[in-house]
Design a protein around this motif. Structure first.
Motif, PDB file in Angstrom:
ATOM      1  N   ASP A 640       0.833  -1.202   0.000  1.00  9.29           N
ATOM      2  CA  ASP A 640       0.000   0.000   0.000  1.00  9.29           C
ATOM      3  C   ASP A 640       0.868   1.254   0.000  1.00  9.29           C
ATOM      4  O   ASP A 640       0.529   2.253  -0.646  1.00  9.29           O
ATOM      5  CB  ASP A 640      -0.928  -0.001   1.217  1.00  9.29           C
ATOM      6  CG  ASP A 640      -2.029  -1.043   1.100  1.00  9.29           C
ATOM      7  OD1 ASP A 640      -2.261  -1.532  -0.026  1.00  9.29           O
ATOM      8  OD2 ASP A 640      -2.643  -1.374   2.125  1.00  9.29           O
ATOM      9  N   PHE A 641       1.973   1.196   0.723  1.00 12.11           N
ATOM     10  CA  PHE A 641       2.868   2.351   0.771  1.00 12.11           C
ATOM     11  C   PHE A 641       3.496   2.617  -0.595  1.00 12.11           C
ATOM     12  O   PHE A 641       3.554   3.769  -1.057  1.00 12.11           O
ATOM     13  CB  PHE A 641       3.960   2.119   1.818  1.00 12.11           C
ATOM     14  CG  PHE A 641       4.969   3.223   1.890  1.00 12.11           C
ATOM     15  CD1 PHE A 641       4.631   4.460   2.393  1.00 12.11           C
ATOM     16  CD2 PHE A 641       6.270   3.019   1.439  1.00 12.11           C
ATOM     17  CE1 PHE A 641       5.561   5.488   2.453  1.00 12.11           C
ATOM     18  CE2 PHE A 641       7.208   4.032   1.492  1.00 12.11           C
ATOM     19  CZ  PHE A 641       6.851   5.273   2.003  1.00 12.11           C
ATOM     20  N   LEU A 642       3.971   1.576  -1.277  1.00 16.18           N
ATOM     21  CA  LEU A 642       4.571   1.751  -2.600  1.00 16.18           C
ATOM     22  C   LEU A 642       3.538   2.249  -3.610  1.00 16.18           C
ATOM     23  O   LEU A 642       3.824   3.141  -4.424  1.00 16.18           O
ATOM     24  CB  LEU A 642       5.185   0.434  -3.079  1.00 16.18           C
ATOM     25  CG  LEU A 642       6.417  -0.060  -2.321  1.00 16.18           C
ATOM     26  CD1 LEU A 642       6.839  -1.434  -2.839  1.00 16.18           C
ATOM     27  CD2 LEU A 642       7.572   0.920  -2.435  1.00 16.18           C
ATOM     28  N   ASP A 643       2.337   1.682  -3.566  1.00 10.39           N
ATOM     29  CA  ASP A 643       1.285   2.133  -4.476  1.00 10.39           C
ATOM     30  C   ASP A 643       0.925   3.590  -4.204  1.00 10.39           C
ATOM     31  O   ASP A 643       0.706   4.378  -5.134  1.00 10.39           O
ATOM     32  CB  ASP A 643       0.042   1.252  -4.334  1.00 10.39           C
ATOM     33  CG  ASP A 643       0.230  -0.130  -4.927  1.00 10.39           C
ATOM     34  OD1 ASP A 643       1.177  -0.307  -5.724  1.00 10.39           O
ATOM     35  OD2 ASP A 643      -0.554  -1.037  -4.589  1.00 10.39           O
ATOM     36  N   ASP A 644       0.861   3.941  -2.934  1.00  7.01           N
ATOM     37  CA  ASP A 644       0.517   5.311  -2.575  1.00  7.01           C
ATOM     38  C   ASP A 644       1.614   6.282  -3.014  1.00  7.01           C
ATOM     39  O   ASP A 644       1.324   7.376  -3.522  1.00  7.01           O
ATOM     40  CB  ASP A 644       0.306   5.404  -1.061  1.00  7.01           C
ATOM     41  CG  ASP A 644      -0.157   6.776  -0.624  1.00  7.01           C
ATOM     42  OD1 ASP A 644      -1.308   7.133  -0.925  1.00  7.01           O
ATOM     43  OD2 ASP A 644       0.641   7.501   0.009  1.00  7.01           O
ATOM     44  N   ALA A 645       2.878   5.887  -2.833  1.00  6.69           N
ATOM     45  CA  ALA A 645       3.986   6.735  -3.279  1.00  6.69           C
ATOM     46  C   ALA A 645       3.965   6.907  -4.792  1.00  6.69           C
ATOM     47  O   ALA A 645       4.312   7.973  -5.315  1.00  6.69           O
ATOM     48  CB  ALA A 645       5.319   6.136  -2.831  1.00  6.69           C
ATOM     49  N   HIS A 646       3.533   5.868  -5.493  1.00 11.56           N
ATOM     50  CA  HIS A 646       3.375   5.980  -6.948  1.00 11.56           C
ATOM     51  C   HIS A 646       2.259   6.957  -7.294  1.00 11.56           C
ATOM     52  O   HIS A 646       2.407   7.810  -8.184  1.00 11.56           O
ATOM     53  CB  HIS A 646       3.070   4.589  -7.521  1.00 11.56           C
ATOM     54  CG  HIS A 646       2.920   4.562  -9.002  1.00 11.56           C
ATOM     55  ND1 HIS A 646       2.040   3.714  -9.649  1.00 11.56           N
ATOM     56  CD2 HIS A 646       3.498   5.293  -9.978  1.00 11.56           C
ATOM     57  CE1 HIS A 646       2.107   3.908 -10.953  1.00 11.56           C
ATOM     58  NE2 HIS A 646       2.981   4.869 -11.186  1.00 11.56           N
ATOM     59  N   GLN A 647       1.136   6.867  -6.583  1.00  9.81           N
ATOM     60  CA  GLN A 647       0.023   7.773  -6.838  1.00  9.81           C
ATOM     61  C   GLN A 647       0.408   9.225  -6.550  1.00  9.81           C
ATOM     62  O   GLN A 647      -0.040  10.144  -7.244  1.00  9.81           O
ATOM     63  CB  GLN A 647      -1.186   7.388  -5.965  1.00  9.81           C
ATOM     64  CG  GLN A 647      -1.797   6.038  -6.295  1.00  9.81           C
ATOM     65  CD  GLN A 647      -2.507   6.046  -7.634  1.00  9.81           C
ATOM     66  OE1 GLN A 647      -2.975   7.084  -8.090  1.00  9.81           O
ATOM     67  NE2 GLN A 647      -2.589   4.887  -8.271  1.00  9.81           N
ATOM     68  N   ARG A 648       1.248   9.444  -5.547  1.00  9.75           N
ATOM     69  CA  ARG A 648       1.641  10.804  -5.157  1.00  9.75           C
ATOM     70  C   ARG A 648       2.773  11.353  -6.015  1.00  9.75           C
ATOM     71  O   ARG A 648       3.194  12.494  -5.824  1.00  9.75           O
ATOM     72  CB  ARG A 648       2.037  10.832  -3.677  1.00  9.75           C
ATOM     73  CG  ARG A 648       0.887  10.521  -2.740  1.00  9.75           C
ATOM     74  CD  ARG A 648       1.339  10.424  -1.284  1.00  9.75           C
ATOM     75  NE  ARG A 648       0.255   9.941  -0.440  1.00  9.75           N
ATOM     76  CZ  ARG A 648      -0.665  10.726   0.136  1.00  9.75           C
ATOM     77  NH1 ARG A 648      -0.601  12.035  -0.036  1.00  9.75           N
ATOM     78  NH2 ARG A 648      -1.619  10.211   0.865  1.00  9.75           N
ATOM     79  N   GLY A 649       3.294  10.559  -6.924  1.00 10.56           N
ATOM     80  CA  GLY A 649       4.322  11.042  -7.823  1.00 10.56           C
ATOM     81  C   GLY A 649       5.724  10.984  -7.270  1.00 10.56           C
ATOM     82  O   GLY A 649       6.647  11.522  -7.892  1.00 10.56           O
ATOM     83  N   VAL A 650       5.927  10.327  -6.120  1.00 11.47           N
ATOM     84  CA  VAL A 650       7.279  10.173  -5.579  1.00 11.47           C
ATOM     85  C   VAL A 650       8.010   9.069  -6.338  1.00 11.47           C
ATOM     86  O   VAL A 650       9.200   9.180  -6.634  1.00 11.47           O
ATOM     87  CB  VAL A 650       7.233   9.846  -4.074  1.00 11.47           C
ATOM     88  CG1 VAL A 650       8.649   9.709  -3.506  1.00 11.47           C
ATOM     89  CG2 VAL A 650       6.469  10.924  -3.326  1.00 11.47           C
ATOM     90  N   LEU A 651       7.286   8.001  -6.646  1.00 12.58           N
ATOM     91  CA  LEU A 651       7.843   6.885  -7.410  1.00 12.58           C
ATOM     92  C   LEU A 651       7.160   6.819  -8.767  1.00 12.58           C
ATOM     93  O   LEU A 651       6.046   7.304  -8.939  1.00 12.58           O
ATOM     94  CB  LEU A 651       7.627   5.552  -6.668  1.00 12.58           C
ATOM     95  CG  LEU A 651       8.223   5.414  -5.277  1.00 12.58           C
ATOM     96  CD1 LEU A 651       7.844   4.057  -4.680  1.00 12.58           C
ATOM     97  CD2 LEU A 651       9.726   5.578  -5.296  1.00 12.58           C
TER      98      LEU A 651
END
Length: 684
Positions: A640-651
């Protein structure tokens, strides 16, 4: 007499190889367009309309001759200077006037990756199937130029896109054919991220190939590589220019959500360029002359709660580096403020851990476990293994069995922790069109199992139970040889070199035979005398269990997009399937040799140990889902953290892996993480 109308249909034939290639190229184009559009959306490139980054021709000593760039025939009139000036909207038109080879230069954060992505999307939009190649972006940070360029491109395609490892009658994969026959246009992002000692060799290989290419690099690295040597053959070279005050004035106020917020941007920008549209007059202006910093400023001030006027504080931001450090430091807190399941402080620490890992170019979930120091991996995997062995041994054979079981699985867990994580295998429960492969595996697998019975029986009878390790290793190596040979005959199978199949079989069979031998010793099972038939049956059961795993192992189709989570789920299904089959087989063997109770206990224990130790998912489960969260280096809900970071444009997502949005952001997170860890160490 009335005759009957007979309709004769031609037999169904598999699609021709050329049709497969065309279909694969079409699928690749769709994947590339979808991924590129997703990246632009997450970067906010097109909302509002993007900054029209300007570019101009590079100095003459960095550019090939105009005649070679245009592919002019010998004896024809030499063309004049190429027009290599323009803005972002002109990039595809400029590229079309070259011979297909373009180098995009600029400073770090100048927008090279964005320009390359925009070029790829525009070429995809107007691509003519069967005539134009498919632009595919490759991160050059993953290339070791000791590997030939075409081989590396082929490996990347097979890794990142399902089904391209399909092998045709000639023994060549779809990916290799796409590369060799000009179906793709490699967009090679990050020449400067190749190891410095390999720049010359990389440029030599890039010049030697006849493929069309698009390459991005920082200006200084490319210039150092080229000057005193040779530029990239037949390549036009452009340099991205810094942004101007007018660029910022048109763009940043448009990113604000309200009129009052836009006024704050106008008030901030007004003093940055006193005259001549020159952003270099102030530290904040210099910092905002690159699209990367403008993007960070947009996230922090337009999408966040802070006021951009703070950038006018010349005491706090007296240098360009101070402004840049501020923007990089505030980016993660800005994207994690407000409603968020994680605090900004925790998110920054977890991202920092992922950023500073050895070999940190991308975040592949199956490599996260390997980023943990080897001694910690040994502890993380050996302790639960020892506990599993102790419980299973105690239930089956009492205290002595618990001690032996704990010792055996402790050793196994330590060996697993010491070794590196295997590449995740993909499971496909698809028999249609693959019946021959499935039958081959189901036939040759039990042959190895029969060998266990044939040679294991007399060895145990004469020299004791521990000789099962030798019998198991020999038989399993034979099974690996036969299984690998059968897999090589299957055009769709995931093929390993025969020596690796034999080696894996030797190790696995030795460990399995040693485990069964120890169990029989602890249970005080007498040596066999007249049970040869039972041994042959048990051997066949073991061979069938492992051959089932080989039979269902197959690449998924091209139409299925490879994502990190999808790859993990596929590997998890395969691990669970093999856990079940191995548990059933070893439970039956243990039950026949030592009693039904021990079979019910030991079978699942061996199956669980195999399912975790032999597969990437098992190590991810133990290390990334338990050990790293337990030590505070990752959250409990890692996915969930990786997916969220992807959604936020960090990853950003690159095939089956994640990458940081920009190398400078990754460097900043690494520095922050190491400083924080150092300060915690000394404060403790």
């Amino acid at each position: 007499m009335i005759g009957k109308l007979v309709l004769e249909f031609p037999p169904l034939q598999p699609p021709a190889w050329e049709d497969r290639l065309s279909d694969a190229a079409a699928q690749l184009a769709r994947h590339s367009q979808r991924n590129g559009t997703d990246q632009e959306q997450r970067r906010g490139v097109c909302t509002p309309p993007p900054i029209q980054v300007r570019f101009h021709a590079a100095p003459e000593d960095l550019v090939a001759q105009s005649a070679n760039i245009l592919g002019t025939e010998l004896g024809d009139a030499v063309p004049g200077a190429l027009d290599l000036e323009g803005r972002l909207a002109d990039i595809a038109d400029v590229y079309q006037h070259t011979s297909g080879r373009l180098v995009i230069l600029g400073e770090r954060g100048a927008g090279k990756s964005v320009v390359a992505q925009r070029l790829a999307l525009e070429l995809l939009e107007f691509r003519r199937p069967g005539q134009d190649p498919v632009p595919v972006i490759f991160g050059l940070h993953r290339w070791d130029p000791a590997t030939e360029l075409r081989d590396w491109l082929t490996a990347c395609l097979q890794h990142d896109y399902n089904g391209l490892d399909f092998t045709g009658p000639s023994g060549v994969s779809l990916a290799q054919e796409l590369v060799e026959n000009g179906y793709i246009l490699p967009v090679l992002d990050g020449f400067d991220e190749i190891s410095p000692g390999w720049h010359k060799e990389a440029l030599r290989q890039l010049s030697a190939t006849t493929m069309p290419l698009v390459i991005t690099s920082t200006t200084d690295v490319y210039a150092r590589t080229v000057r005193g040597g040779r530029t990239l053959s037949r390549a036009a070279v452009i340099v991205l220019a810094p942004l101007t005050w007018d660029d910022l004035h048109l763009y940043l106020p448009r990113t604000a959500h309200t009129r009052s917020s836009a006024d704050e941007w106008n008030a901030t920008l007004a003093p940055l360029s006193p005259s001549d549209d020159d952003l270099m007059a102030t530290p904040s202006g210099q910092a905002l002359s690159t699209p990367l910093m403008v993007g960070l400023a947009r996230t922090i001030y337009s999408d966040g709660l802070r006021n951009p006027r703070e950038l006018l504080d010349t005491e706090t931001f007296s240098t360009v580096s101070a402004v840049q450090a501020h923007l990089l430091d505030q980016f993660v807190p800005a994207v994690y403020e407000g409603r968020c399941p994680w605090s900004a402080e925790n998110a920054q620490r977890w991202l920092g851990y992922l950023a500073q890992r050895p070999g940190r170019s991308d975040i592949a979930w199956w490599n996260v476990a390997d980023s943990v120091p080897r001694r910690q991996r040994v502890v993380a995997l050996a302790l639960p293994a020892a506990l599993l062995g102790a419980v299973a041994g105690r239930l089956a054979f009492g205290t002595t069995g618990g001690i032996v079981g704990s010792a055996l699985l402790l050793l196994l867990g330590a060996l697993i922790g010491w070794s590196r994580t295997p590449v995740p295998a993909r499971m496909a429960l698809r028999v249609s069109g693959r019946a021959r492969h499935v039958l081959d595996q189901l036939v040759v697998g039990p042959i190895g199992g029969l060998t266990v019975g044939l040679i294991g029986y007399p060895m145990v009878r004469h020299w004791g139970w521990l000789t099962l390790a030798l019998a198991g290793g020999t038989a399993s190596a034979l099974g690996g040889l036969l299984t690998g040979w059968a897999r090589q005959r299957d055009a769709e199978a995931d093929v390993k070199p025969l020596w690796k199949e034999i080696g894996l079989g030797l190790v696995g069979g030795t460990v399995g035979g040693f485990t069964v031998g120890c169990v029989c010793m602890v249970a005080r099972v007498p040596r066999p005398t007249d049970e040869y038939g039972v041994w042959l049956i048990l051997g066949c059961v073991l061979g069938l269990a492992f051959s089932l795993g080989a039979a269902v192992l197959a690449p998924t189709r091209v139409e299925t997009v490879v994502t990190p989570r999808a790859l993990l789920q596929s590997n998890r299904r395969y691990a669970v399937f093999q856990t079940f089959t191995v548990a059933t087989a070893y439970g039956l063997v243990s039950g026949v040799l030592t009693g039904p109770v021990s079979g019910l206990v030991l079978g699942p224990a061996v199956g669980i140990a195999f399912g975790i130790g032999a597969h990437a998912w098992g190590r991810w489960l133990i290390v990334a889902r338990f050990w790293l969260p337990l030590t505070g280096r990752l959250p409990w809900d890692v996915w969930d953290f990786l997916d969220d970071a992807h959604q936020r444009g960090v990853l950003r997502q690159a095939g089956a892996t994640h990458e940081f949005r920009h190398a400078r952001l990754q460097d900043n997170l690494t520095e922050h993480y190491l400083e924080t860890r150092h300060s915690r160490f000394w404060s403790d």
